[in-house]
Design a protein around this motif. Structure first.
Motif, PDB file in Angstrom:
ATOM      1  N   LYS B 110       0.847  -1.204   0.000  1.00 63.65           N
ATOM      2  CA  LYS B 110       0.000   0.000   0.000  1.00 63.65           C
ATOM      3  C   LYS B 110       0.874   1.243   0.000  1.00 63.65           C
ATOM      4  O   LYS B 110       1.704   1.419   0.895  1.00 63.65           O
ATOM      5  CB  LYS B 110      -0.906  -0.017   1.223  1.00 63.65           C
ATOM      6  CG  LYS B 110      -1.941  -1.122   1.144  1.00 63.65           C
ATOM      7  CD  LYS B 110      -3.178  -0.777   1.926  1.00 63.65           C
ATOM      8  CE  LYS B 110      -4.287  -1.752   1.529  1.00 63.65           C
ATOM      9  NZ  LYS B 110      -4.911  -2.417   2.618  1.00 63.65           N
ATOM     10  N   LYS B 114      -0.545   7.974  -2.804  1.00 65.70           N
ATOM     11  CA  LYS B 114      -0.958   7.313  -4.051  1.00 65.70           C
ATOM     12  C   LYS B 114      -0.507   8.123  -5.267  1.00 65.70           C
ATOM     13  O   LYS B 114      -0.522   9.364  -5.236  1.00 65.70           O
ATOM     14  CB  LYS B 114      -2.477   7.178  -4.088  1.00 65.70           C
ATOM     15  CG  LYS B 114      -3.013   6.180  -3.096  1.00 65.70           C
ATOM     16  CD  LYS B 114      -4.522   6.128  -3.212  1.00 65.70           C
ATOM     17  CE  LYS B 114      -5.076   5.152  -2.173  1.00 65.70           C
ATOM     18  NZ  LYS B 114      -6.519   5.266  -2.048  1.00 65.70           N
ATOM     19  N   GLY B 203       4.924   4.026  -2.860  1.00 66.25           N
ATOM     20  CA  GLY B 203       4.181   5.105  -3.498  1.00 66.25           C
ATOM     21  C   GLY B 203       5.061   6.315  -3.742  1.00 66.25           C
ATOM     22  O   GLY B 203       6.293   6.240  -3.689  1.00 66.25           O
TER      23      GLY B 203
END
Lengths: 447, 477
Positions: B110, B114, B203
């Motif tokens: 994750k 983002k 990210g």
């Protein structure tokens, strides 16, 4: 956009939509390709592969603002999303230093170049090609053979906002064979063709086998500067470097030893290098480039003098010249490299060598400095001493450590005989002779 | 869409395949390319498709397709099946899928920031600032920096892999990658060039942490110093300290590649070549007891990160050389079956339309006990090679060359003047045998390892600490 998508109509609809979204220029290329690859080693097939791909490449400009996209999901929704997105990104992209509208057509193309010869894609025929290559290598004395057979057919549909709408077929048969007498005694040969009648896998296998056999029991070579006979695989690798680094984009990026050398003697007068995509029936034949500009034959180096870099319309505008029909939307590149032949047979070239080295193949070419051309590469497969004009002992463990411009200047002569080369290490199809080079520097690892 | 994976496996089994494996893979990539301070283009790619392997009468077939309709998938499968069956007539040895720790799992990295939350302006501004810092650094040393080329990529790879014998893996891996190529130039000194890659799993926070403006300043400043100050290196036998960047490439080229079991079996013989190691080389001494080299896909944040390979086998750290002795090879299930071992999860593929083959992930020389100062202080007369530009190695992975870029003379344990292009041209065993000490530091560099036909440039890390070699030959370029 039509509800039911016909593949060949997609590029036109992309151009229309892109213009409606606000792009000043749009190009769209849809490629349908079918490729079969059979890989083999130790005289047996290790894997058979089938690749079925449809890809769509879109390039847009909003004057100086550029963006590009590639997608493999071909549906009405995904295409519309991609077009809207790429125009949106272009608008948000800072301006480039130049704007050159996509070339204005419509253009007329050589119809013979739009069609590609039919090549077989049935597994039976392709497997038989592999068998004949292995057989050829073993017949000449090799103990084992490895390699790759490639057969492909593709169709590219291109539309641009410059009123270009055209389709191009591409096809080819390629085999790369490496024959082994032992792990130290190997030979490599290729056969590449656009027409099945020009394809000869058995002969490639035989040539690889002959080199492997001649390379038996190699002795460590001695480093130093030698007159060297470079076989077609090696010289094609060097020529690919010259052809690829003549791209104006790479020159501008500092990644070329050809910078600031237009009009200057960069090679021996014996050396003329041509990019010729207009040769019907060859692997690198193309009717038009990625901007829709008709391709043409051009000398990159003529009798040693650098004549041109390779351009698309953007690099041409930046350099103040005309496009050479070598787009690459971002990076121009050669299509089909041709080295003009010399005037001597391979035997005559060999007989000129008093104390030298014959190199049949190389790999792993890396630069210390692209701008100066300093590099090294490793001879592999057969490498032989030449004494008093005769190819004698098999040798190993040497490396070519030299400078690309110096090598070009040191071309003494080229053979009349030429052959087409493309394989894992040589990306652009290249018609090349043998080359005789003076003072080629060989180095060696210390134990 | 995921049902196509199960459909492909069921179809292959119903055709009579002994084994089937299907991988639905999507790669979403956004790139910007800046040349000499000007944004050449921004680009995004979306590649989605299905890659299937089938084993038929001991013969392997692979098919890839991106028209994801059952009818088309079945047609491609039939062709792959027919090709494999036909090829089986030429096989002397049946291919088998060996044992492996098959998983049924989901792996998702994750991102903290983002990619979708980072607009184009921010990406371009970052490169622009880095480019300006390169110019500032060159200017500070009164040289020109006429050519700068940088690309910044973010991409997300989503996979769903299933095999007919029960593996079932879903993964989502985001990555960030940067490529930079810098030329500095002085009219009297000529050009000096360097390129480098950065790459990690994660990210946008990764790109922020890299501090590109500072890095570009430092790299260009160092390059300018080389241009202005480096002198011809001493030649002959001497002690050499290698920096982590050089140790990383050595570990990759001279340990990782030779340890690939498919090369040992000759499967890459006509392309990337074979290896000096043989099937029975486990236990062979190839270096000093200070040499320990590992390959580890599970390193968090690494560019070559994965937890399950493309055959659904759980990955783990592999110790390739242990105390100077060959300890383990890199295996997929096919090679594992030939060697009579379990797969250690080294099967990788770079896209849906590429066959999974044996690959490295993150290959590194394992740290020792020394500080960099301790490594240097015991060298009376030698060279420190911090990084390199040119390198290559023969296709048996035995005869290699590294040409230093930033390199210094060492005198009585202290770093002295810069030297230009020292050449270390040496055999693998000689190099590993010359190692007498390893640092306790550990750094990694990103790279794209090339192998396979069609070529697959796959993300890896290479790395290691500083190491010291005793009595090796150095030449000038």
């Amino acid at each position: 956009m039509a509800h039911k998508i016909k593949l060949e109509e997609i590029p036109l609809s992309v151009v229309d939509l892109g213009r409606r979204e606000g792009a000043t220029d749009v190009s769209a290329a849809l490629t349908e390709s079918r490729r079969i690859m059979i890989r083999f080693s130790n005289n047996e097939i290790t894997v058979s592969k089938l690749f079925l791909d449809v890809t769509l490449d879109i390039f847009v400009m909003v004057e100086k603002h550029r963006a590009a996209t590639s997608i493999s999901t071909i549906s009405q929704r995904s295409i519309e999303r991609a077009v809207k997105n790429v125009v949106k990104i272009a608008k948000a992209t800072p301006p480039a230093d130049v704007y050159a509208p996509l070339p204005q057509g419509p253009f007329s193309y050589d119809r013979n170049l739009l069609k590609a010869p039919k090549i077989p894609l049935d597994p039976g025929t392709l497997t038989a090609y592999v068998e004949s290559a292995i057989k050829g290598a073993l017949e000449k004395g090799a103990e084992r053979a490895a390699g790759t057979l490639n057969a492909h057919r593709a169709r590219m549909h291109l539309a641009t906002s410059g009123d270009v709408y055209a389709s191009q077929e591409i096809s080819g048969l390629e085999i790369s064979v490496r024959a082994f007498m032992s792990e130290f005694a190997t030979g490599h040969a290729v056969s590449i063709a656009s027409r099945p009648e020009d394809f000869n896998p058995e002969e490639a296998g035989m040539r690889a086998g002959e080199i492997a056999k001649a390379a038996s029991n190699p002795k460590p070579g001695e480093p130093g500067k030698y007159m060297a006979l470079l076989g077609p695989l090696v010289f094609a690798d060097f020529v690919n470097q010259v052809g690829s680094l003549s791209s104006a984009f790479l020159v501008d990026a500092g990644q070329s030893f050809l910078i600031d050398k237009i009009g200057l003697e960069v090679a021996s007068k014996k050396f003329t290098l041509i990019d010729d995509p207009s040769l019907v029936g060859t692997l690198g034949a193309r009717a038009f480039d990625d901007e829709g500009v008709p391709t043409r034959r051009k000398s990159i180096i003529e009798e040693g003098v650098l004549k041109t870099y390779l351009h698309n319309s953007l690099t041409a505008k930046k350099f103040g010249v005309e496009t050479t029909g070598n787009a690459g939307i971002i990076v121009p590149h050669p299509w089909n490299l041709i080295v003009e032949p010399g005037s001597k047979s391979v035997d005559d070239l060999t007989s000129e060598v008093d104390d030298g080295i014959y190199v049949t193949n190389d790999w792993y070419l890396r630069y210390q400095n692209y701008r100066t051309g300093d590099f090294s590469t490793i001879p592999r497969d057969g490498m032989f001493q030449i004494k008093r004009g005769e190819i004698l002992a098999s040798i190993k463990e040497l490396r070519i450590s030299d400078n690309m411009l110096r090598i070009l200047q040191n071309i003494i002569d080229l053979s009349i005989y030429r052959t087409w080369v493309r394989w894992w290490e040589v990306e652009i199809p290249t018609l090349t002779p043998y080359a005789l080079i003076s003072e080629l520097n060989f180095t060696k690892s210390r134990m | 869409m995921e049902s196509l994976v199960e459909f492909a496996i069921d179809s292959a089994r119903s055709m009579g395949a002994e084994y089937a494996e299907a991988r639905l893979q999507t790669d979403l990539r956004e790139s910007i390319i800046m040349k000499n301070g000007v944004l050449e283009a921004s680009a995004f790619e979306e590649y989605r498709g299905l890659g299937v392997r089938v084993l038929v009468n001991g013969s392997l077939g692979f098919a890839s397709i991106n028209i994801l309709r059952k009818r088309n998938v079945e047609g491609a499968l039939r062709r792959a099946f027919r090709m494999a069956r036909l090829a089986s007539k030429l096989m002397r040895r049946e291919i088998l899928m060996g044992k492996g720790d098959l998983g049924n799992d989901k792996v998702e990295v994750k991102p903290r920031v983002k990619f979708a939350d980072v607009d184009l302006d921010s990406r371009v501004s970052l490169l622009k600032e880095a480019d300006e810092q390169a110019i500032a650094a060159a200017s500070a040393r009164d040289v020109r920096v006429p050519a700068r080329m940088t690309s910044l990529d973010t991409w997300i790879t989503e996979k769903f892999i299933a095999t007919s014998d029960g593996a079932n893996i879903r993964s989502v891996i985001p990555r960030v990658a940067l490529f930079a190529f810098i030329t500095v130039f002085h009219p009297q000194k000529g050009p000096v060039q360097r390129y480098f890659n950065l790459g990690e799993t994660g990210g946008w926070e990764v790109a922020e942490r890299w501090n590109l403006p500072k890095l570009f300043y430092e790299e260009t400043y160092a390059l300018s110093n080389i241009l202005l100050e480096a002198v011809k290196p001493p030649e002959g036998k001497m002690d050499v300290v290698l920096g982590p960047e050089v140790v990383g490439i050595v570990s990759h080229e001279s340990c990782g590649h030779p340890s690939e079991a498919d090369r040992i079996l000759g499967r890459e013989a006509a392309q990337a070549g074979e290896t000096f190691l043989k099937k029975d080389s486990i236990g062979l001494r190839v270096g000093s007891p200070q040499v320990n080299v590992a390959d580890d896909p599970t390193l968090k944040g690494s560019f070559g990160f994965y937890i399950y390979d493309e055959e659904g086998v759980k990955a783990r750290r592999r110790i390739l050389i242990k105390e100077g002795v060959v300890n383990e090879f890199l295996h997929n299930r096919e090679t594992a079956s030939v060697f009579g071992v379990e797969s250690n999860g080294a099967s990788r593929s770079v896209a849906y339309n590429r066959e999974p083959i044996v690959r490295m992930a993150n290959t590194f020389f394992m740290p020792g006990d020394y500080s960099k100062e301790e490594l240097l202080e015991d060298v009376r007369d030698g060279i420190y090679i911090k990084n390199f530009m040119e390198w290559n190695i023969d296709d048996r992975r035995f005869n290699q060359r590294y040409v230093g870029l930033e390199a210094y003379k060492i005198e009585n344990g202290e770093l002295k003047n810069l030297v230009r292009n020292p050449v270390l041209e040496i055999t693998t065993v000689r190099l590993w045998s010359a190692v007498d000490a390893a640092g306790k530091d550990l750094e990694f560099q990103a790279a794209y390892c090339g192998k396979g036909d069609p070529m697959q440039g796959i993300p890896v890390w290479t790395g290691g600490p500083h190491i010291r070699l005793r009595g090796v030959k150095i030449n000038g370029a």
